[in-house]
Design an enzyme around this catalytic site. Structure first.
Site, PDB file in Angstrom:
ATOM      1  N   CYS A  98      41.056  35.705  46.405  1.00 48.12           N
ATOM      2  CA  CYS A  98      40.306  36.788  45.773  1.00 48.12           C
ATOM      3  C   CYS A  98      38.814  36.511  45.881  1.00 48.12           C
ATOM      4  CB  CYS A  98      40.735  36.948  44.321  1.00 48.12           C
ATOM      5  SG  CYS A  98      39.861  38.308  43.520  1.00 48.12           S
ATOM      6  N   TYR A 107      40.307  50.380  38.735  1.00 45.99           N
ATOM      7  CA  TYR A 107      41.363  50.839  39.641  1.00 45.99           C
ATOM      8  C   TYR A 107      41.363  52.351  39.879  1.00 45.99           C
ATOM      9  CZ  TYR A 107      43.207  46.157  40.007  1.00 45.99           C
ATOM     10  OH  TYR A 107      43.348  44.827  40.300  1.00 45.99           O
ATOM     11  N   HIS A 120      46.763  33.726  42.706  1.00 47.68           N
ATOM     12  CA  HIS A 120      45.444  34.344  42.539  1.00 47.68           C
ATOM     13  C   HIS A 120      44.544  33.331  41.843  1.00 47.68           C
ATOM     14  CE1 HIS A 120      42.411  37.168  40.988  1.00 47.68           C
ATOM     15  NE2 HIS A 120      42.835  38.013  41.914  1.00 47.68           N
ATOM     16  N   ASP A 174      39.748  45.097  46.158  1.00 46.78           N
ATOM     17  CA  ASP A 174      40.154  44.714  44.808  1.00 46.78           C
ATOM     18  C   ASP A 174      39.626  45.791  43.874  1.00 46.78           C
ATOM     19  OD1 ASP A 174      41.370  43.192  42.914  1.00 46.78           O
ATOM     20  OD2 ASP A 174      40.196  41.401  43.202  1.00 46.78           O
ATOM     21  N   HIS A 175      38.873  45.453  42.885  1.00 48.85           N
ATOM     22  CA  HIS A 175      38.409  46.480  41.954  1.00 48.85           C
ATOM     23  C   HIS A 175      37.366  47.381  42.617  1.00 48.85           C
ATOM     24  CE1 HIS A 175      39.081  42.953  39.017  1.00 48.85           C
ATOM     25  NE2 HIS A 175      40.203  43.385  39.541  1.00 48.85           N
ATOM     26  N   HIS A 229      42.319  39.669  48.568  1.00 51.45           N
ATOM     27  CA  HIS A 229      41.627  40.660  47.736  1.00 51.45           C
ATOM     28  C   HIS A 229      40.174  40.611  48.167  1.00 51.45           C
ATOM     29  CE1 HIS A 229      44.414  40.546  43.922  1.00 51.45           C
ATOM     30  NE2 HIS A 229      45.031  41.021  44.988  1.00 51.45           N
TER      31      HIS A 229
HETATM   32  C1  DNO Z   1      42.747  41.944  38.643  1.00 52.45           C
HETATM   33  C2  DNO Z   1      43.708  41.282  39.502  1.00 52.45           C
HETATM   34  C3  DNO Z   1      44.436  40.202  38.738  1.00 52.45           C
HETATM   35  C4  DNO Z   1      45.647  39.756  39.516  1.00 52.45           C
HETATM   36  C5  DNO Z   1      46.450  38.699  38.828  1.00 52.45           C
HETATM   37  C6  DNO Z   1      47.473  38.137  39.761  1.00 52.45           C
HETATM   38  O1  DNO Z   1      42.514  43.057  38.796  1.00 52.45           O
HETATM   39  O2  DNO Z   1      43.146  40.840  40.683  1.00 52.45           O
HETATM   40  O3  DNO Z   1      44.815  40.700  37.505  1.00 52.45           O
HETATM   41  O4  DNO Z   1      46.502  40.842  39.710  1.00 52.45           O
HETATM   42  O5  DNO Z   1      45.643  37.682  38.370  1.00 52.45           O
HETATM   43  O6  DNO Z   1      48.488  37.567  39.042  1.00 52.45           O
HETATM   44 MN    MN Z   2      41.687  39.785  42.664  1.00 49.46          MN
END
Ligand code: DNO
Ligand code: MN
Length: 358
Positions: free
Chosen positions: A244, A330, A206, A316-317, A271
């Site tokens: 991401c 989340y 990531h 993602d978020h 992501h």
């Molecule tokens: C945030 C995520 C990150 C991700 C880590 C992967 O919400 O995208 O915390 O899980 O960086 O190791």
């Molecule tokens: Mn991410």
């Protein structure tokens, strides 16, 4: 693309697999053993319990996020070899359950970093927010703020045990320059690649979030060039990306769609989320809709489609909407809306593929 949804596990998430089942097109739950500290082996019986929850609800468990990397590996201490052996054992155990992709990051000390977890947006929702000026000063103040706002929930990368030793951690990382950190990442990857070949598991890194150094500690994966360096450094088909869009998109100079096109064959997991910039360097997370942010979600979807991407994707978020009490970023509702937007883009691209424009 194969749509997935991050789930924190029974008793650790207010959202249930039954709820996720009602979001169209989600086939897998992105999971982890959240009680594990970095460096510990994930035992077969523990993974078996996760399988009961995930496969029992009709989802696949092919994507893990994350198996966190112990600080001694990032710092490059002699004890790293022991933790690398544990990591390999975890990969071997995960492979017994059909895991195909393991996400991780190589950010020193802090994982993703924000200064406000519930920043009000114009529409009455709240979202994760980053105020640039606040990150320049006291790291303890920021860590306290985050821990106090998690309301007792576990949050990967923000384990209270690690946060309690922040001064020690900063001291331990002091000799680790950016170049040293690159070397330590290379050492780790070269050590585990044979296990990846043996098990068929792709390692998906990531990017750093935000994609720049914070509190004087170096961060590596920040832009097209550094991602290229990373892939070239360990040029192995199992050394992959969890790309991401939101992390990279926090820097207005990053053209995420171009990064997708350039490295698509090494993206194992995507992501997808949207970020809006402010002229002073602050940014807020936004809905997945293209025009609500600056990340270029439509261009990104088009890039994945043009590349024939068949890997895993997750929203993602999300924002916090309709009064949902949830983990920061989340919740169920906005991530479900995000999925429908991503499917909308994708289905239309599929439908119009090959159609000749008059
Ligand atoms: C945030 C995520 C990150 C991700 C880590 C992967 O919400 O995208 O915390 O899980 O960086 O190791
Ligand atoms: Mn991410």
């Amino acid at each position: 693309m194969q749509m997935t949804f991050r789930w924190y596990g029974e008793g650790n998430d207010s959202i249930t697999p039954e709820m996720i089942k009602q979001i169209p097109g989600v086939t897998g739950l992105v999971w982890a053993l959240h009680d594990k500290q970095a460096g510990e082996v994930w035992e077969t019986e523990e993974i078996e319990e996760a399988r009961r929850q995930i496969e029992g609800a009709g989802f696949h468990m092919e994507v893990v996020e994350s198996v966190n990397v112990h600080d001694d590996i990032k710092i490059g201490l002699p004890t790293r070899d022991k933790y690398i052996e544990n990591y390999k054992t975890t990969l071997l155990n995960l492979a017994k359950f059909g895991v195909k992709v393991v996400t991780y990051n190589f950010m020193p000390i802090f994982d993703w970093t924000r200064t406000d977890l519930f920043h009000p947006l114009e529409d009455g929702s709240t979202a994760l927010f980053y105020e640039k000026d606040r990150i320049q000063d006291d790291y303890k103040e920021m860590a306290d703020y985050i821990l106090n706002n998690l309301h007792g929930m576990t949050f990967p990368g923000w384990e209270p045990e690690r946060m309690a030793k922040l001064d020690e951690l900063f001291e331990a990382y002091r000799p680790v320059t950016k170049e040293k950190l690159w070397e330590n990442l290379k050492y780790f990857l070269e050590a585990i690649m044979p296990t990846c070949h043996e098990t068929g598991i792709k390692m998906a890194i990531h990017q750093d979030d935000p994609p720049w150094d914070i509190f004087g500690i170096p961060r590596l994966l920040c832009d097209k060039e550094s991602i290229g360096r990373f892939l070239h450094m360990v040029d192995d088909e199992y050394n992959c990306l969890c790309l991401c869009s939101g992390s990279l998109g926090a820097n207005p100079k990053n053209n995420v769609a171009d990064i997708v096109r350039t490295y698509c064959d090494r993206i194992a997991f995507a992501h997808i989320r949207n970020v809006r910039h402010y002229p002073n360097g602050d940014f807020t997370e936004a809905s997945h809709r293209d025009c609500d942010g600056d990340t270029g979600i439509l261009d990104i979807m088009k890039a994945y489609h043009d590349c024939g991407y068949t890997g895993y994707v997750r929203p993602d978020h999300g924002r916090h909407i309709w009064g949902e009490a949830c983990r920061p970023g989340y919740g169920l509702y906005d991530r479900a809306l995000g999925i429908m937007y991503l499917w909308g883009c994708w289905d239309m691209l599929e439908k119009t593929e090959g159609e000749v424009k008059e």
